[in-house]
Design an enzyme around this catalytic site. Structure first.
Site, PDB file in Angstrom:
ATOM      1  N   SER A 163       9.067   1.890   5.261  1.00 21.04           N
ATOM      2  CA  SER A 163       8.573   3.240   5.829  1.00 21.04           C
ATOM      3  C   SER A 163       9.095   4.482   5.385  1.00 21.04           C
ATOM      4  O   SER A 163      10.544   4.584   5.399  1.00 21.04           O
ATOM      5  CB  SER A 163       8.654   3.411   7.171  1.00 21.04           C
ATOM      6  OG  SER A 163       8.198   4.473   8.048  1.00 21.04           O
ATOM      7  N   SER A 192       4.688   5.609   0.702  1.00 23.99           N
ATOM      8  CA  SER A 192       4.147   6.854   1.542  1.00 23.99           C
ATOM      9  C   SER A 192       4.984   7.946   1.073  1.00 23.99           C
ATOM     10  O   SER A 192       5.229   8.965   2.136  1.00 23.99           O
ATOM     11  CB  SER A 192       4.318   6.272   2.827  1.00 23.99           C
ATOM     12  OG  SER A 192       3.683   5.244   3.308  1.00 23.99           O
ATOM     13  N   ASP A 326      -2.697   4.542   5.533  1.00 23.61           N
ATOM     14  CA  ASP A 326      -3.501   4.650   6.746  1.00 23.61           C
ATOM     15  C   ASP A 326      -5.233   4.689   6.319  1.00 23.61           C
ATOM     16  O   ASP A 326      -6.079   4.641   7.189  1.00 23.61           O
ATOM     17  CB  ASP A 326      -3.207   6.017   7.579  1.00 23.61           C
ATOM     18  CG  ASP A 326      -1.963   5.773   8.247  1.00 23.61           C
ATOM     19  OD1 ASP A 326      -1.410   4.535   8.321  1.00 23.61           O
ATOM     20  OD2 ASP A 326      -1.424   6.750   8.812  1.00 23.61           O
ATOM     21  N   ARG A 357      -2.571  -4.886   9.570  1.00 22.72           N
ATOM     22  CA  ARG A 357      -4.029  -4.140   8.781  1.00 22.72           C
ATOM     23  C   ARG A 357      -4.456  -4.829   7.863  1.00 22.72           C
ATOM     24  O   ARG A 357      -5.761  -4.639   7.553  1.00 22.72           O
ATOM     25  CB  ARG A 357      -3.684  -2.691   8.812  1.00 22.72           C
ATOM     26  CG  ARG A 357      -3.312  -1.959  10.003  1.00 22.72           C
ATOM     27  CD  ARG A 357      -3.460  -0.391   9.728  1.00 22.72           C
ATOM     28  NE  ARG A 357      -3.319   0.193  10.976  1.00 22.72           N
ATOM     29  CZ  ARG A 357      -2.814   1.622  11.421  1.00 22.72           C
ATOM     30  NH1 ARG A 357      -2.505   2.250  10.097  1.00 22.72           N
ATOM     31  NH2 ARG A 357      -2.657   1.902  12.465  1.00 22.72           N
TER      32      ARG A 357
END
Length: 444
Positions: A163, A192, A326, A357
């Site tokens: 992350s 990210s 996302d 996900r």
């Protein structure tokens, strides 16, 4: 297409920027008015944790006045101050870093799912600053108790393989140190990056002094962080000087992540959808939804404050979505409407979100009639006839993004029913009201 056909909706405020602006206000010495922060469960989690650490909030309509902590985050002296994260991963990572930059005892805890989400890379960085870390159950995972005495400055290392929020939290805490702090990025890869850019943008807006440095010919040199497109571990570092957060007023822009469902609906539905309140020059990484849909064949128009997507024939693409994870559930559903397969790569970190996900996106696409294949870090959507006319209850996995993305299947003539409609309150409490406009405009 006449203007009467256009469905108009308004995007909610950015969740990412709301977290960061409220934190920056809480770290300020005086008061900051944050205009249009998102009203959602995740943001309430962050505000509650900041209140526990010493900040104060006064909400008046769409304006939230934040009174700073006066001396940094404060924990308990004998018993830990409890920082309740529930299921907000962003809150957990940002606030845990701030606790390490504070003073006293803190206990970080959340839902059972939160206790399955790793945090060891972040706590290792905090330990390098003198924080004592005690895990209650599983090493590297919440619940965890921190005994903090503030950042010592100098250097710390952080991996961004899981992350980018680890780095964002450390960056927000670093100005509280007594000495200049150098944060080095280590590991095999970094995910990210655009979210780190949002953090730097807020720090700049709040007058924090920092530099981003890149290694060139073995020498560290200042670089323009706005032009950084990719983080290579070992070749970039962040130098943060002791600073005071300072800003009288900050306005939060619209959220590209939550706008993505409406943009996708415009591309696969019967009528165009216009999303108002969007900054097309935003640093939000999820602005990439415009370019991903365009690469799939969508017709898109934009101005300074809105984006309109027109019904289009979509085709499959191969796209690296490591910078905008996302968006993956949204793109996976849109890809089920295309005429050829779509492969989304470099998204292994999606497996440690509110749910896995990758597995969840594949399962729900298949529930609607499409086909999907997954690997450790990719998902391929293979279009097949969708189940038009059927009533389908989609599993939402207690995950707001799965609930919102599967709503798009209504554009295929499916009666799309979310198993847990209320889980959207995590990031977009008003989603279903706005979504009704899309359904009505498409005759659903």
């Amino acid at each position: 297409m006449t203007s009467e056909n256009v469905i108009v909706v308004k995007a909610p405020s950015s969740k990412s920027l709301s977290h960061r602006a409220l934190i920056a206000g809480a770290l300020s010495e005086g008061s900051t008015v944050v205009l249009d922060p998102l009203d959602s469960n995740d943001i309430n989690r962050t505000m509650d944790c900041l209140s526990t650490m010493g900040a104060k909030f006064n909400i008046d309509g769409t304006a939230t006045t934040v009174t700073g902590m006066d001396g940094g985050p404060k924990g308990g002296a004998k018993e830990p101050a409890v920082l309740e994260m529930r299921d907000s991963g962003t809150t957990c990572r940002l606030i845990t870093a701030l606790a390490g930059a504070g003073k006293g005892l803190f206990r970080v805890q959340g839902t059972p799912r939160m206790h399955d989400r790793p945090i060891g890379a972040l706590t290792s960085a905090l330990e390098s600053q003198g924080t004592k870390v005690t895990f209650s159950d599983k090493q590297g995972y919440p619940p965890v108790t921190l005994e903090a005495s503030g950042f010592k400055g100098k250097q710390m290392d952080i991996s961004l393989e899981e992350s980018s929020q680890y780095l964002s939290g450390l960056l927000l805490g670093a100005p509280l140190a007594d000495e200049t702090t150098i944060i080095n990025v280590i590991g095999e890869k970094a995910v990210s990056w655009p979210y780190v850019a949002l953090t730097l943008n807020v720090m700049e807006d709040f007058r924090v002094k920092f530099e981003v440095q890149a290694k060139k010919d073995g020498v560290w040199k200042k670089t323009d962080w706005r032009k950084v497109e990719k983080v290579v571990p070992g070749e970039i570092r962040f130098v943060v000087e002791p600073s005071k957060f300072d800003r009288d007023e900050y306005r939060v822009e619209g959220d590209w992540s939550n706008a993505s469902y409406f943009l996708a609906a415009g591309a696969v539905g019967n009528n165009p959808v216009k999303i108002e309140g969007m900054n097309v020059n935003s640093l939000q990484g999820d602005r990439a939804i415009m370019y991903i849909l365009e690469s799939m064949g969508a017709k898109i128009e934009s101005d300074d404050h809105s984006v309109t997507v027109y019904p289009s024939k979509l085709h499959g693409v191969e796209v690296d979505m490591s910078k905008c994870p996302d968006l993956v559930p949204t793109v996976a559903v849109a890809a089920a409407f295309a005429d050829s397969p779509t492969t989304i790569t470099n998204v292994a970190h999606l497996r440690i979100k509110e749910c896995d996900r990758l597995e969840a996106s594949a399962a729900e696409v298949m529930r609607a009639g499409g086909k999907a294949e997954i690997t450790a870090d990719s998902i391929t959507i293979i279009p097949a006839p969708l189940k038009k006319g059927e009533r389908i209850v989609f599993d939402t996995y207690d995950d707001h993004r799965l609930a919102m993305c599967t709503a798009i299947f209504a554009m295929a003539g499916i009666e799309s029913i979310p198993a847990e409609p209320g889980c959207v309150a995590k990031s977009f409490p008003g989603f279903w009201d706005e979504w009704e406009k899309v359904k009505k405009g498409n005759g659903c």
